[in-house]
Design an enzyme around this catalytic site. Structure first.
Site, short mmCIF file in Angstrom:
data_model
loop_
_atom_site.label_atom_id
_atom_site.label_comp_id
_atom_site.label_asym_id
_atom_site.label_seq_id
_atom_site.Cartn_x
_atom_site.Cartn_y
_atom_site.Cartn_z
N LYS A 268 -9.85 0.94 2.45
CA LYS A 268 -9.24 0.85 1.12
C LYS A 268 -9.38 -0.57 0.58
O LYS A 268 -8.92 -1.52 1.19
CB LYS A 268 -7.77 1.25 1.19
CG LYS A 268 -6.99 1.04 -0.12
CD LYS A 268 -5.53 1.49 -0.01
CE LYS A 268 -4.72 1.13 -1.25
NZ LYS A 268 -3.30 1.50 -1.14
N LYS A 280 4.98 -0.90 -10.36
CA LYS A 280 5.87 -1.31 -9.27
C LYS A 280 6.94 -2.26 -9.80
O LYS A 280 6.78 -2.87 -10.86
CB LYS A 280 5.06 -2.07 -8.21
CG LYS A 280 4.17 -1.20 -7.35
CD LYS A 280 3.47 -2.04 -6.30
CE LYS A 280 2.54 -1.20 -5.43
NZ LYS A 280 3.22 -0.16 -4.64
N ASP A 291 -3.69 -5.40 -0.60
CA ASP A 291 -3.99 -3.96 -0.61
C ASP A 291 -5.48 -3.69 -0.38
O ASP A 291 -5.91 -2.54 -0.44
CB ASP A 291 -3.50 -3.33 -1.92
CG ASP A 291 -3.00 -1.90 -1.74
OD1 ASP A 291 -2.78 -1.49 -0.60
OD2 ASP A 291 -2.85 -1.20 -2.76
N GLU A 352 -2.51 5.45 -5.38
CA GLU A 352 -3.92 5.30 -5.78
C GLU A 352 -4.87 5.22 -4.60
O GLU A 352 -6.04 5.57 -4.72
CB GLU A 352 -4.08 4.06 -6.67
CG GLU A 352 -4.25 2.71 -5.95
CD GLU A 352 -3.05 2.30 -5.11
OE1 GLU A 352 -1.96 2.85 -5.32
OE2 GLU A 352 -3.21 1.44 -4.22
N ARG A 354 -5.09 6.93 -1.86
CA ARG A 354 -5.61 8.24 -1.45
C ARG A 354 -6.64 8.75 -2.45
O ARG A 354 -7.53 9.52 -2.08
CB ARG A 354 -4.45 9.23 -1.27
CG ARG A 354 -3.63 9.45 -2.51
CD ARG A 354 -2.27 10.09 -2.20
NE ARG A 354 -1.28 9.10 -1.75
CZ ARG A 354 -0.03 9.40 -1.42
NH1 ARG A 354 0.40 10.64 -1.50
NH2 ARG A 354 0.80 8.45 -1.04
N1 BES Z 1 -0.41 -0.08 -1.45
C1 BES Z 1 0.72 0.73 -1.54
C2 BES Z 1 1.42 0.93 -0.18
C3 BES Z 1 2.20 -0.25 0.32
C4 BES Z 1 3.39 -0.62 -0.27
C5 BES Z 1 1.74 -0.95 1.41
C6 BES Z 1 4.11 -1.69 0.24
C7 BES Z 1 2.48 -2.01 1.92
C8 BES Z 1 3.65 -2.38 1.33
C9 BES Z 1 0.34 2.13 -2.04
O1 BES Z 1 -0.69 2.16 -2.96
C10 BES Z 1 1.54 2.69 -2.71
O2 BES Z 1 1.92 2.17 -3.71
N2 BES Z 1 2.10 3.75 -2.12
C11 BES Z 1 3.26 4.35 -2.64
C12 BES Z 1 3.08 5.84 -2.57
C13 BES Z 1 4.13 6.62 -3.34
C14 BES Z 1 3.94 6.40 -4.82
C15 BES Z 1 3.98 8.07 -3.00
C16 BES Z 1 4.44 3.90 -1.81
O3 BES Z 1 4.28 3.72 -0.58
O4 BES Z 1 5.50 3.67 -2.36
ZN ZN Z 2 -2.00 0.61 -2.89
MN MN Z 3 0.02 1.96 -4.95
#
Ligand code: BES
Ligand code: ZN
Ligand code: MN
Length: 508
Positions: A268, A280, A291, A352, A354
């Site tokens: 990724k 966010k 990321d 995003e 996935r």
């Molecule tokens: N890159 C983030 C995941 C992440 C968040 C990694 C904080 C490390 C620290 C990913 O793209 C994301 O935002 N995932 C969301 C998914 C949710 C919207 C289903 C998450 O983990 O909140």
């Molecule tokens: Zn992300």
């Molecule tokens: Mn995200």
């Protein structure tokens, strides 16, 4: 830093600094004892005076040890012998390297590979020693106008092996340690770079730079127009809000037999994740520059693989995008068609990773892979589930999961498997498309993300590493870790060894 191995007694070493271990409480290690006997018991006497307890983290620098040929002796606390495990060994080496840096020595002969680490052999200790020393010396001060790097004259570390017979094994361990450490370093550097520098275009340039350095690597970069033509609707949905053009970076390493199926590593590469329209919160958002650490680990592992000239075919795939809000950005509710033909209702633009990975995984089908491993900072939920020590592991093929667990143990870069049962899948149901990109409930977020990806991996053996908790450290020591480069490199080393064994059998 230069690393070599050497056999021979400690008292015979004419070196700027000899590094010897002392167990708690005040017991000399084998090498230290040998040295002490040759120097009339000077170390023993000193310990009896109470100058060093032998606790981990302690060290003592000695000059003018009577009758010694070396200029200095650095005594390093090793803790209790029976507590000496992986973690402790790395701590000891970390401390030794830090203490060495504070001396004026340009080289050191280190007698710590003779410590008895539970269940570990010489090869492991030497490789870990190299990795730990490089880890302790890492700084990211490229963008500081005053470098905080102190005067550091240390240039060469010589690691001891018991005898001449162990030299080849030791040399191989050094080669592996050096290659892994270099892979870890590029993964850290890329992760630590700010998102205004480390863009998708920058990642593509770095892939080209790597291929210039290692002719066994070839690069191809697919631009947005080509991704459009291919039909990567899910990947493209993520980049729509960004002014930075998306790239799909492909690296080919082909030193294996021509008809041997390739191992695919897909990382990724979201160079900044704002969440998009599903924006966010502000706190800690800077950390979303990390990321792209999955992408960085693919570059690091391929670098290690190329440096070690492993007789394998490996493909690195890096979908590189920036996830931004904007008037062209994808909206919650938008439906896109993925490269697989399956449609996806995007209910949250922050899920995003996935979306870019599902198209990359479908793309990997074309190469008829032996196995596909994706590496992604995919879910905050993975951190909730596992904390920040193991990578989350998911797989549709138990032998592949097992191979990754074994590699994680061998490389001290561990994984923990989570379930991918059918029972979970219905959580991704959508009223309007083949699936939604998030679950309809809040439970098991790391698993639900893996379930989503699993729908694009029916045609090959696949594993998913969720590195959200392991790719970087937060807080005071904020910075990329370079993980899982050691794990991935070990996995590839193991495959190369396995192929060699099979070839050996075939020849008989
Ligand atoms: N890159 C983030 C995941 C992440 C968040 C990694 C904080 C490390 C620290 C990913 O793209 C994301 O935002 N995932 C969301 C998914 C949710 C919207 C289903 C998450 O983990 O909140
Ligand atoms: Zn992300
Ligand atoms: Mn995200």
């Amino acid at each position: 830093m230069e690393f070599t191995v050497k056999s021979g007694n400690p008292e015979k070493q004419r070196t700027a600094c000899l590094v010897l271990g002392v167990y708690e409480s005040r017991r000399l290690t084998l090498a230290a004892e040998q040295f002490d006997a040759a120097c009339g018991g000077a170390l023993g006497a000193l310990l009896r005076r109470g100058d060093l307890e032998g606790k981990p983290g302690q060290s003592l620098l000695l000059f003018n040890v009577p009758e010694a040929l070396c200029e200095r002796v650095l005594l390093v606390g090793c803790g209790r012998e029976r507590d000496l495990d992986d973690r402790r060994f790395r701590q000891i080496l970390h401390h030794a390297a830090t203490a060495l840096d504070d001396t004026g020595a340009t080289e050191a002969v280190v007698y710590l590979s003779d410590l008895a680490v539970k269940g570990r052999d010489l090869r492991w200790k030497i490789r870990q020693a190299v990795e730990a020393v490089e880890e302790s010396r890492y700084r990211f001060d490229l963008l500081k106008s005053k470098k905080d790097a102190p005067r550091r004259p240390l240039r060469k570390i010589i690691l001891s092996v018991p005898g001449r017979r162990e030299l080849p094994e030791g040399e191989q361990a050094v080669r592996e340690g050096v290659a892994i450490a270099a892979g870890v370093k590029i993964a850290k550097d890329l992760g630590n770079l700010p998102p205004n520098i480390c863009t998708p275009t920058y990642l593509a340039e770095q892939a080209h730079a790597l291929a210039r350095e290692f002719p066994a690597l070839r690069v191809a970069v697919l631009e947005e127009a080509e991704l459009e033509q291919l039909g990567m609707g899910a990947l493209l949905a993520v980049t729509r809000g960004s002014a930075q053009p998306a790239k799909l970076i492909r690296l080919d390493y082909g030193r294996g037999p021509e008809k041997q199926k390739p191992y695919v590593l897909a990382g990724k590469g979201v160079t900044f994740d704002t969440g998009g329209i599903s924006l966010k919160g502000g706190e800690g958002m800077d950390e979303m520059k990390f990321d792209m650490c999955g992408a960085a680990s693919v570059l690091g592992a391929l670098r290690a693989c190329a440096e070690l000239q492993l007789p394998l075919n490996v493909i690195g795939l890096i979908p590189a995008v920036e996830n931004m809000p904007g008037s062209r950005a994808t909206r919650p509710g938008d439906i896109v068609t993925s490269l697989s033909g399956q449609t996806v209702e995007i209910l949250n633009t922050d899920a995003e990773g996935r979306l870019i990975l599902c198209d990359t995984l479908t793309y990997a089908e074309r190469d008829d892979p032996a196995a596909v491993i994706d590496i992604a900072t995919l879910t905050g939920a993975c951190i909730v589930a596992l904390g920040r020590h193991p990578h989350g592991l998911f797989s549709n093929h138990p032998p592949l999961a097992h191979a990754l667990q074994a590699a994680g143990h061998a490389a001290a870069d561990r994984v923990w498997e989570l379930p991918l049962w059918e029972d979970y899948q219905e959580g991704l149901d959508s009223n309007f498309a083949d699936m939604a990109n998030i679950a309809s409930h809040k439970d098991g977020g790391a698993i639900m993300a893996a379930c989503f990806l699993s729908r694009f991996t029916k045609k090959f053996h696949w594993a998913h590493l969720d590195i959200a908790g392991t790719a970087w450290k937060t807080g005071k020591a904020k910075g990329a870790t370079g993980r899982p480069v050691p794990l991935l490199t070990q996995y590839l080393l193991d495959r190369a060894a396995e192929n060699e064994r099979e070839d050996g059998r075939a020849a008989h």
